[in-house]
Design an enzyme around this catalytic site. Structure first.
Site, PDB file in Angstrom:
ATOM      1  CB  SER A   1     -11.054  52.877  -2.905  1.00  0.00           C
ATOM      2  OG  SER A   1     -11.838  52.746  -4.055  1.00  0.00           O
ATOM      3  CB  SER A   2      -8.051  49.234  -5.363  1.00  0.00           C
ATOM      4  OG  SER A   2      -7.792  50.475  -5.862  1.00  0.00           O
TER       5      SER A   2
ATOM      6  CG  HIS B   1       5.079  43.936 -14.667  1.00  0.00           C
ATOM      7  ND1 HIS B   1       5.499  44.790 -15.650  1.00  0.00           N
ATOM      8  CD2 HIS B   1       4.439  42.935 -15.290  1.00  0.00           C
ATOM      9  CE1 HIS B   1       5.137  44.317 -16.827  1.00  0.00           C
ATOM     10  NE2 HIS B   1       4.491  43.191 -16.640  1.00  0.00           N
TER      11      HIS B   1
ATOM     12  CG  ASP C   1     -26.604  45.400  -5.672  1.00  0.00           C
ATOM     13  OD1 ASP C   1     -25.403  45.615  -5.907  1.00  0.00           O
ATOM     14  OD2 ASP C   1     -27.417  46.294  -5.443  1.00  0.00           O
TER      15      ASP C   1
ATOM     16  CE1 TYR D   1       0.389  41.892 -18.799  1.00  0.00           C
ATOM     17  CE2 TYR D   1       1.932  42.195 -16.998  1.00  0.00           C
ATOM     18  CZ  TYR D   1       1.684  41.978 -18.336  1.00  0.00           C
ATOM     19  OH  TYR D   1       2.723  41.868 -19.196  1.00  0.00           O
TER      20      TYR D   1
ATOM     21  CB  SER E   1     -13.262  38.519 -24.738  1.00  0.00           C
ATOM     22  OG  SER E   1     -11.861  38.604 -24.662  1.00  0.00           O
TER      23      SER E   1
ATOM     24  CE  LYS F   1      -6.225  37.058 -22.064  1.00  0.00           C
ATOM     25  NZ  LYS F   1      -7.681  36.938 -22.164  1.00  0.00           N
TER      26      LYS F   1
ATOM     27  CD  GLU G   1      -2.042  49.599 -10.835  1.00  0.00           C
ATOM     28  OE1 GLU G   1      -2.430  48.819  -9.941  1.00  0.00           O
ATOM     29  OE2 GLU G   1      -2.722  50.534 -11.274  1.00  0.00           O
TER      30      GLU G   1
ATOM     31  CD1 TRP H   1       4.434  56.839 -13.189  1.00  0.00           C
ATOM     32  CD2 TRP H   1       3.114  55.589 -11.887  1.00  0.00           C
ATOM     33  NE1 TRP H   1       4.511  55.555 -13.636  1.00  0.00           N
ATOM     34  CE2 TRP H   1       3.709  54.759 -12.852  1.00  0.00           C
ATOM     35  CE3 TRP H   1       2.233  55.023 -10.965  1.00  0.00           C
ATOM     36  CZ2 TRP H   1       3.464  53.389 -12.920  1.00  0.00           C
ATOM     37  CZ3 TRP H   1       1.995  53.654 -11.035  1.00  0.00           C
ATOM     38  CH2 TRP H   1       2.616  52.843 -12.005  1.00  0.00           C
TER      39      TRP H   1
ATOM     40  CB  THR I   1      -0.038  38.716 -24.668  1.00  0.00           C
ATOM     41  OG1 THR I   1       0.395  38.759 -23.311  1.00  0.00           O
ATOM     42  CG2 THR I   1      -0.788  39.988 -24.977  1.00  0.00           C
TER      43      THR I   1
ATOM     44  CG  HIS J   1      10.349  43.986 -17.220  1.00  0.00           C
ATOM     45  ND1 HIS J   1       9.449  43.020 -17.580  1.00  0.00           N
ATOM     46  CD2 HIS J   1       9.607  45.057 -16.878  1.00  0.00           C
ATOM     47  CE1 HIS J   1       8.223  43.502 -17.466  1.00  0.00           C
ATOM     48  NE2 HIS J   1       8.289  44.728 -17.041  1.00  0.00           N
ATOM     49  CG  HIS J   2       9.162  47.984 -14.686  1.00  0.00           C
ATOM     50  ND1 HIS J   2       8.367  48.755 -15.481  1.00  0.00           N
ATOM     51  CD2 HIS J   2       8.491  46.836 -14.500  1.00  0.00           C
ATOM     52  CE1 HIS J   2       7.252  48.105 -15.761  1.00  0.00           C
ATOM     53  NE2 HIS J   2       7.292  46.934 -15.178  1.00  0.00           N
TER      54      HIS J   2
ATOM     55  NE  ARG K   1       9.138  58.208 -18.412  1.00  0.00           N
ATOM     56  CZ  ARG K   1       8.657  57.236 -17.621  1.00  0.00           C
ATOM     57  NH1 ARG K   1       9.314  56.102 -17.481  1.00  0.00           N
ATOM     58  NH2 ARG K   1       7.529  57.395 -16.989  1.00  0.00           N
TER      59      ARG K   1
ATOM     60  CG  HIS L   1      -0.614  62.800 -17.447  1.00  0.00           C
ATOM     61  ND1 HIS L   1      -1.819  62.885 -18.103  1.00  0.00           N
ATOM     62  CD2 HIS L   1       0.088  61.827 -18.096  1.00  0.00           C
ATOM     63  CE1 HIS L   1      -1.842  62.021 -19.107  1.00  0.00           C
ATOM     64  NE2 HIS L   1      -0.700  61.359 -19.123  1.00  0.00           N
TER      65      HIS L   1
END
Lengths: 180, 528
Positions: free
Chosen positions: B172-173, B256, B109, B260, B271, B334, B258, B145, B331, B305-306, B453, B80
């Site tokens: 790809s990315s 991390h 293009d 963002y 925006s 924003k 990732e 994951w 943040t 922090h993870h 979890r 998932h």
């Protein structure tokens, strides 16, 4: 005009690809960087190694610290592995021996390698070994038993709030890495 | 249409031989078609990942094991997440980038159209490999994951398939990111300076740099896993002198930034929507740009922090705690700017605006629970509980995914030339927002009460909140069928959309007709 834009475009693409490749390398560079970081700071409970002469030159302090030894052998490794003396009180600066009992219960010779860790982690840097069975691979023949030695000292810089610490060993089956 | 005979001689006059079928879609170099492909792919993956989420929620409706065994449950949570992160959210935003960036900067293009085709067509193959792993002995990857070593050093061939799939997604990315950067730096219309670029283009430019910086690091981490598994290296295997915690450091150094990567383009979409429906220009444009840059920079220095609970020196914990809290400053800038844009605006609440406001409100809630998690001593309690699950669904679903829904409704008339059904759109918003909160808000309480979890079962005292959450999840999942219906109906017909679509919106994309023709801005517009 058209041409210069095309060249410019190629330049940016090449630069970006180079950045991507460098970052791939950076991922790998993190391995030695992390190791060096742990060695310098004692992060993660890494201990330090000194030679015999330097160890005996350290002056003896009056402060006593309790050291507990714990040991595990990995699930896949049919070895018994335990400290002979589970706990000692030692003075800072005193060179101390600790003995571990190991026995191979399987019917084949096995190469094992022990990893180690000191808790609390901030004490690791001040935990100095002059000799340890964990420095090299250990081979045990079928049914063989051995007593293995660690010789260590705690330096006098040990943080004041550390009264007791734990030295932990885990023996892993090293067969997969036998060629190295 | 003046000279039909002449058109046959002019191969560069593309309008009249638009390819069809296989040639159009599989060999496409057109940014709009590739954008459409990305968006369809993303929606497909959203449904697939959502179905897996429903398996998880069905199993967790009651304590005990009802439908699936724990190993399959673990495969579900792992797949998932992998599918949602790499299959739904990231390609979704690349789809928006493909469609909108050339239109927004006045380019004909993307800069590298053939590479663009390649970036997309790698993805179906990558995900086929990932999904086929369900059918190999031992089933799909089930280690979460994050693919933490040393668990992933064990495990069957599905882990290898996952690693190959991740390599392909990474390629790809990275190609997509290179394309965005080159397009933005090289192909802006005359007069469009960097500080005149639309916010969505800015956020994507910064996202693209993040992708190039961290996707290769992740590729490196999984390559190390692969060689640890098969080629006798010991990066992470303690038996050979490796360090499992090192994997976590490398993973989160990627992981991390990732998160963002997954939220900055959402900020960009918001925006655009809020100024349009508040009928005021975006408040504090340059502070928005710098806030985006600041968030991107800070994302590189907060990864640990993870993993507060792996044990680190007090100094390390303090550093990562304060650095993490610091992110709430840009943040907050924003959120402040969005709210101030709405302040005294002539607001109307069409579907995109509802989504935008929903995102501002719910994402901020997710940010708040993120701040709670940043507090190191508190994190020891919350770590790996449902509180974390609630937190990242508030930022990822009600942040990233709802921003994409908003963006889809916002630009759907431009893409299809038809207005969507406003009533159904609003119903979709309210169903999504309400069921989302029913699903995930109770999970905060579960986490605070200590429910961990990634387990297929739980003690009975957690039953009520889990039941509420499961009911919400099925409502949330089924509501998305309405979205698919609305999109299909809009593609097929509906009220004709004008070029501007909305009331005096800002941006070059509104100067081309709706639907946007196959080729646009072949002569660059001039931006004043």
């Amino acid at each position: 005009m058209e041409k210069s834009t095309a060249n410019n475009q190629q330049g940016i693409v090449v630069k970006l690809v180079v950045i991507a490749l460098l970052m791939f390398g950076f991922g790998y560079a993190l391995v030695p960087l992390y190791d060096a970081f742990c060695r310098v700071t004692g992060f993660g409970g890494k201990t330090t190694v000194i030679d015999e002469a330097a160890a005996s030159a350290v002056p003896l302090s009056d402060r006593e610290v309790n050291v507990t030894f714990t040991s595990h052998s990995h699930t896949a490794l049919p070895w018994e592995f335990r400290p002979v003396t589970p706990m000692v009180d030692i003075k800072l600066g005193q060179v101390q021996d600790a003995v571990f009992y190991v026995k191979n219960y399987s019917d084949r010779p096995i190469t094992g390698m022990a990893t180690f860790n000191v808790s609390p982690p901030r004490a690791g840097f001040h935990f100095k070994k002059t000799e340890c069975f964990c420095f090299t691979k250990q081979v045990l023949q079928p049914g063989e038993e051995q007593e293995m030695l660690v010789r260590f000292m705690l330096d006098t810089e040990m943080p004041d709030d550390v009264y007791e610490l734990t030295l932990s060993y885990t023996f892993f089956d090293n067969e997969k890495y036998a060629g190295q | 249409m003046a000279n039909v005979a002449a058109e046959h001689d002019h191969h560069d006059d593309h309008d009249h031989h638009m390819p069809t079928g296989f040639k159009r879609w599989c060999m496409s170099t057109n940014h709009k078609d590739i954008g459409t492909l990305y968006l369809i792919f993303s929606l497909t993956m959203l449904m697939l990942g959502g179905a897996m989420a429903l398996v998880i929620r069905a199993e967790l409706f009651q304590p005990g094991l009802q439908f699936v065994d724990p190993h399959f449950f673990n495969q579900m949570t792992t797949m998932h997440a992998l599918i949602m992160v790499f299959g739904a959210v990231m390609p979704g935003f690349v789809g928006f980038a493909n469609w909108m960036i050339p239109l927004m900067v006045g380019a004909p293009d993307m800069a590298l159209p053939r590479m663009n085709n390649w970036s997309f067509w790698i993805l179906p193959f990558a995900f086929s490999i990932l999904l086929l792993s369900f059918f190999v002995p031992g089933g799909a990857p089930a280690a979460g994951w994050t693919l933490y070593a040393p668990l992933t050093i064990q495990g069957g061939m599905s882990v290898d398939m996952g690693i190959v799939a991740i390599h392909m997604m990474g390629i790809s990315s990275i190609m997509g990111a290179i394309n965005v950067i080159v397009t933005v730096l090289n192909m802006r219309a005359p007069g469009m300076t960097l500080m005149k670029m639309p916010m969505f283009v800015w956020t994507w430019l910064i996202t693209a740099f993040l992708l190039i910086a961290v996707m290769p690091v992740f590729a490196g981490a999984v390559t190390m896993l692969l060689t640890d598994r098969h080629f006798g290296t010991a990066f992470f295997n303690p038996a050979g002198g490796g360090d499992p915690v090192l994997y976590q450091h490398i993973f989160w150094f990627f992981g991390h930034p990732e998160v963002y990567i997954m939220i900055l383009p959402a900020f960009g979409i918001i925006s655009h929507i809020i100024p349009t429906f508040a009928r005021k220009p975006l408040f504090g444009y340059s502070s928005m740009v710098f806030a985006t840059g600041a968030i991107a920079f800070l994302s590189f220095i907060v990864w640990a922090h993870h993993m507060f609970t792996v044990g680190m020196p007090l100094e390390g914990e303090l550093f990562f705690m304060y650095a993490t809290m610091l992110i709430s400053v840009p943040t907050g800038v924003k959120v402040f700017n969005w709210v101030t844009t709405m302040w005294r605006g002539s607001m109307t609440f069409e579907t995109p605006m509802l989504y935008a406001i929903g995102v501002v409100f719910l994402f901020t809630l997710g940010g708040l629970s993120g701040l709670m998690l940043a507090i190191t001593p508190a994190d020891f309690q919350y770590h790996d509980t449902y509180f974390v699950v609630a937190h990242f669904h508030y930022v990822l679903f009600s942040g990233a995914v709802m921003a994409m829904f908003g963006g889809a409704f916002f630009w759907l008339p431009k893409w299809t030339g038809h207005m969507y059904n406003e009533t159904l759109g609003k119903i979709h918003f309210w169903l999504t927002a309400i069921f989302f909160n029913i699903t995930f808000f109770p999970q905060h309480f579960l986490g605070l009460a200590g429910m961990p979890r990634r387990y297929a079962d739980y003690p009975v005292q957690f039953t009520e909140f889990n039941m509420i959450s499961s009911v919400g999840a099925f409502g949330l999942g089924l509501s998305q069928l309405l979205f698919i219906y609305i999109v299909i109906a809009t593609v097929r017909g509906g009220k004709k959309a004008t070029a501007e679509v909305w009331d005096n919106p800002e941006g070059l994309e509104w100067t081309v007709p709706s639907p946007a023709p196959f080729h646009t801005f072949e002569t660059p517009p001039t931006v004043k």
